[in-house]
Design an enzyme around this catalytic site. Sequence first.
Site, PDB file in Angstrom:
ATOM      1  CG  ASP A 102      -0.441  -0.572   2.440  1.00  0.00           C
ATOM      2  OD1 ASP A 102       0.782  -0.749   2.544  1.00  0.00           O
ATOM      3  OD2 ASP A 102      -1.235  -0.835   3.364  1.00  0.00           O
ATOM      4  CD  GLU A 163      -3.858   4.514   6.493  1.00  0.00           C
ATOM      5  OE1 GLU A 163      -4.867   4.337   7.209  1.00  0.00           O
ATOM      6  OE2 GLU A 163      -2.733   4.080   6.797  1.00  0.00           O
TER       7      GLU A 163
END
Length: 424
Positions: A102, A163
């Site tokens: 990520d 997120e």
Amino acid sequence: MCFILFILTSFAQGLKPQKSTNSLIHESIKLETDHIFNKLIKIRRSFHENPELAGKEINTQKIIQQYLVDLGLEVDTTIYGHSVVGILKGKKKGKKIAWRSDMDALLQNYPDPVAFKSQNKGIQHGCGHDVHMTIGLGIAEVLAKHKASLKGTVYFIFQPEEETFIGAKGMINDGLFSKIKPEEIYALHVSALPVGQIMVKPNEVFAYQKRIRIQLKNGLSKEQSKELTKKIQTSLSRLNPGSKPWEIQHMIDPKIGLSNPNTIYKDYLFTDNNFSTYTKNDILFLETYMYETKLANLGDIIPKVKQLIENNGYQNQLLSVSFVQENPTVVNNEKLTDLTIKALKNIYGNDVITTDNGQVPYFNDDFSYFQQKVPGVYFFLGGSNMEKGIIAMNHSPNFQVDEESIRTGVKCFSSLIVERLNKN
């Protein structure tokens, strides 16, 4: 080069190599990881100094893209947002495996006790994604050096917007798995565990997080609302005696943390202490998050809350009870998890893997959407070093990561991917 010289020297001396081909590959992986380690530290610090929020990973994407191109990988940046997919094809046909990293940073301004602080005001890599990207690039570089002997294909998925919990779903909806066809998928998250340690478990890694919303006809006083929410909290709560699983700072405590079979982080249901209470269009809204470890219990929560409200005399005011946010949780494929544990222990010894005995509340990862499509395993990677005063507690002030975790991640997971490619 070191690997080749070792083989040639052995034969020149009239000696047979004492290790199997697989062992030699893992020795080479360790050497190559050490060789590029300082380079990876510079990359990680550059990511840390230049964090970008979800949906704005523009320069991050460019850096990753160029790095993979320089390694000779095929690169696709057209799938979703600022994602990058690198494709490493071995010379031999075989299995297809994906590795996810990520990319996005956090909107926060906590104390950051490192010399290479964020240059973007109010934005920080306070969750470790800078480390995740660096490990992904490191694995790509190490495996690219073994392309001639690599059996199969490795996809390196650099995913934006984790997120906000939308990046993985966005990539899937934009056709990720029509372009690549992985049979297995892996990811990691740096954690407060000791550096050098990897933790994993089959099935649920995190608790199921749900936001419950109760709507009532307005008419309750503040005192009545407070009393009602307290009763809901108490009624729903399921805890082992003396345990406080909301105190996540204890997750690395050997007595009650995740590594202990009697951990406080299993078999629980609790809600956040404070309900959000507000009125709109003469309707009273009561909302809070709850954390449940058992999937089978989720269907009982809403009926139980409704019954409690009615039993307390508010049946005429009750309009609805519903979940308004219920993201899926990370669920590790049981068979694949067992195979990866055995593989890592065989290569690097029993101490490299620690069993996870619980489920962490509060945190989650949209890697879960990938796991719904492809069997996958999600690992915790230790980033703390108490002797150095480094505590890798994500989303918290003074979050730091011992950069030795990068060496551990690149070495171990490069070896794991090689092992899995060699399995039919």
